[in-house]
Scaffold this motif. Structure first.
Motif, PDB file in Angstrom:
ATOM      1  N   LEU A 134      36.913  48.121  52.339  1.00  0.00           N
ATOM      2  CA  LEU A 134      36.872  48.888  51.068  1.00  0.00           C
ATOM      3  C   LEU A 134      37.717  48.167  49.972  1.00  0.00           C
ATOM      4  N   LEU A 135      38.908  47.749  50.242  1.00  0.00           N
ATOM      5  CA  LEU A 135      39.668  46.982  49.188  1.00  0.00           C
ATOM      6  C   LEU A 135      38.815  45.721  48.764  1.00  0.00           C
ATOM      7  N   HIS A 136      38.346  45.254  49.559  1.00  0.00           N
ATOM      8  CA  HIS A 136      37.696  43.760  49.343  1.00  0.00           C
ATOM      9  C   HIS A 136      36.465  44.148  48.346  1.00  0.00           C
ATOM     10  N   SER A 137      35.907  45.248  48.446  1.00  0.00           N
ATOM     11  CA  SER A 137      34.842  45.937  47.397  1.00  0.00           C
ATOM     12  C   SER A 137      35.473  46.373  46.051  1.00  0.00           C
ATOM     13  N   LEU A 138      36.813  46.381  46.051  1.00  0.00           N
ATOM     14  CA  LEU A 138      37.313  47.042  44.694  1.00  0.00           C
ATOM     15  C   LEU A 138      38.205  46.009  43.805  1.00  0.00           C
ATOM     16  N   VAL A 139      37.885  44.790  44.244  1.00  0.00           N
ATOM     17  CA  VAL A 139      38.385  43.748  43.446  1.00  0.00           C
ATOM     18  C   VAL A 139      38.441  43.777  42.097  1.00  0.00           C
ATOM     19  N   GLU A 140      37.059  43.946  41.491  1.00  0.00           N
ATOM     20  CA  GLU A 140      36.935  44.031  39.961  1.00  0.00           C
ATOM     21  C   GLU A 140      37.551  45.100  39.586  1.00  0.00           C
ATOM     22  N   LEU A 141      37.559  46.421  40.278  1.00  0.00           N
ATOM     23  CA  LEU A 141      38.025  47.565  39.590  1.00  0.00           C
ATOM     24  C   LEU A 141      39.797  47.395  39.610  1.00  0.00           C
ATOM     25  N   VAL A 142      40.365  46.437  40.558  1.00  0.00           N
ATOM     26  CA  VAL A 142      41.726  46.495  40.454  1.00  0.00           C
ATOM     27  C   VAL A 142      41.982  45.537  39.188  1.00  0.00           C
ATOM     28  N   LEU A 143      41.170  44.522  39.023  1.00  0.00           N
ATOM     29  CA  LEU A 143      41.535  43.795  37.840  1.00  0.00           C
ATOM     30  C   LEU A 143      41.589  44.529  36.441  1.00  0.00           C
ATOM     31  N   SER A 144      40.413  45.252  36.539  1.00  0.00           N
ATOM     32  CA  SER A 144      40.318  46.311  35.365  1.00  0.00           C
ATOM     33  C   SER A 144      41.352  47.144  35.144  1.00  0.00           C
ATOM     34  N   ARG A 145      42.085  47.403  36.267  1.00  0.00           N
ATOM     35  CA  ARG A 145      43.570  48.317  36.206  1.00  0.00           C
ATOM     36  C   ARG A 145      44.730  47.513  35.619  1.00  0.00           C
ATOM     37  N   ALA A 146      44.527  46.058  35.564  1.00  0.00           N
ATOM     38  CA  ALA A 146      45.781  45.405  35.550  1.00  0.00           C
ATOM     39  C   ALA A 146      46.209  45.331  33.955  1.00  0.00           C
ATOM     40  N   ALA A 147      47.212  45.495  33.712  1.00  0.00           N
ATOM     41  CA  ALA A 147      47.867  45.520  32.478  1.00  0.00           C
ATOM     42  C   ALA A 147      48.446  44.338  32.090  1.00  0.00           C
ATOM     43  N   GLY A 148      48.277  43.971  30.909  1.00  0.00           N
ATOM     44  CA  GLY A 148      48.791  42.576  30.151  1.00  0.00           C
ATOM     45  C   GLY A 148      47.444  41.442  30.404  1.00  0.00           C
ATOM     46  N   SER A 149      47.495  40.973  29.211  1.00  0.00           N
ATOM     47  CA  SER A 149      46.082  39.799  29.263  1.00  0.00           C
ATOM     48  C   SER A 149      46.821  38.341  29.609  1.00  0.00           C
TER      49      SER A 149
END
Length: 352
Positions: free
Chosen positions: A268-283
């Motif tokens: 499940l977590l491996h499927s959420l990588v892109e979602l995790v990145l979208s939640r990351a703060a800071g460019s």
């Protein structure tokens, strides 16, 4: 040039653009002669279809008494020597001088033996290409399985009537954020607890410790999903295969006993990588905190359904790992053959 045999390219030219472009023809050899890549590698490819190339590449055309495919393999074998010829321009870009390249000493066997050697090595290239195509297909199928099984769009018959919940990741797992121990407690002698500070210890699946600490702070457990939460590697994941001390660049995602299947959580977590990145703060220096991880919305089937889904996806991973192993073995076999055939240590019989 990710493969030795150049059959296609990512970018395309219009007819107008192609008229003014430099073109390499079949049996030509393309070699990178300028760029940062030269500081670590000398990419070489054998052209099988007409292809345009830019000023960072040189096209080599074999003489009449030289088999072009053989020459391409011979140059690959000479990469280490050519790396020593690379110098750097004022801005630090690697450069391979044409005159130095022309003066490169090489040993050439008779033409019939060249053809035989090229045929042998190209057989390995074709086997590698076939295995890589199978690997790409297996990965595509795995992604499709994840998209359908982890969202409930596809269900096993015995679980069709069971209700799925939708909620935050905290319903399935506990999040343990890492904390770096004092640098004075680090050592490379294997004393104390193995320490993970970030992606440098990550591999394709399980981490490999390079440092230890005598005063561990936060510890992960066997089966925890380790997530990089700071810097350019944010979102990268591994699975703990034992207890490790985790630094502040890592979070450990741990199943809730009796509610969550370990393998299901990992998939499940491996499927959420892109979602995790979208939640990351800071460019410039992305990071993700515990609150953001807990808030990730996930589909939650029953425990028994989780186990079944986890097994199916784990089998898909095993198939992928098998192809990866095959490709590594084929590359190793080809490298050993090249070292023997292209140096004259092993001669081939040529039919009369």
């Amino acid at each position: 040039m990710k493969t030795h045999l150049i059959c296609t390219a990512i970018d395309r030219l219009t007819e107008v653009g192609a008229r003014g472009a430099k073109m390499a023809q079949p049996d030509h050899i393309l070699m990178l002669v300028r760029g940062m890549t030269l500081l670590k590698d000398v990419p070489i490819g054998f052209v099988t279809k007409p292809v345009a190339f830019n000023q960072d590449l040189k096209a080599l055309v074999a003489n009449e008494n030289v088999n072009p495919l053989f020459l391409s393999y011979l140059l690959v074998e000479k990469k280490r020597v050519m790396m020593g010829l690379v110098n750097t321009a004022n801005h630090g870009t690697g450069r391979l001088d044409t005159n130095l390249l022309k003066a490169l000493p090489i040993d050439i066997p008779p033409l019939p033996e060249q053809r035989k050697i090229a045929d042998i090595l190209s057989t390995w290239d074709r086997a590698i290409e076939t295995s890589e195509a199978l690997l790409a297909t297996a990965r595509t199928q795995k992604r499709a399985l994840m998209q359908s099984l982890l969202t409930g769009k596809r269900r096993f018959p015995e679980f069709e009537e069971q209700e799925w919940k939708i909620g935050g990741l905290d319903l399935l797992a506990e999040i343990h954020m890492g904390q770096s121990p004092a640098g004075s407690t680090y050592n490379s002698d294997g004393i104390g607890s193995p320490l993970l500070n970030g992606p440098t210890e990550f591999t394709d699946r399980h981490p490999v410790a390079r440092q230890w600490t005598t005063k561990p702070t936060k510890m992960c457990k066997d089966g925890d999903v380790l997530v990089c939460v700071r810097g350019s590697s944010t979102g990268r994941m591994n699975v703990a295969d034992g207890a490790y001390c985790i630094g502040r660049g890592i979070a450990a995602v741990r199943k809730r006993n009796g509610l969550t299947d370990t393998v299901y959580l990992q998939q499940l977590l491996h499927s959420l990588v892109e979602l995790v990145l979208s939640r990351a703060a800071g460019s410039t220096f992305p990071n993700i905190d515990k609150k953001s991880l807990n808030a990730l919305q996930v589909h939650i089937p029953t425990y028994e359904a989780q186990k079944r889904i986890g097994l199916v996806l784990a089998d898909a991973d095993d198939e992928i790992d098998s192809y990866v192993g095959d490709i590594k073995n084929l590359h190793a076999e080809k490298k050993a053959l090249m070292q023997q055939l292209l140096t004259g240590k092993r001669r081939v019989n040529v039919d009369a």
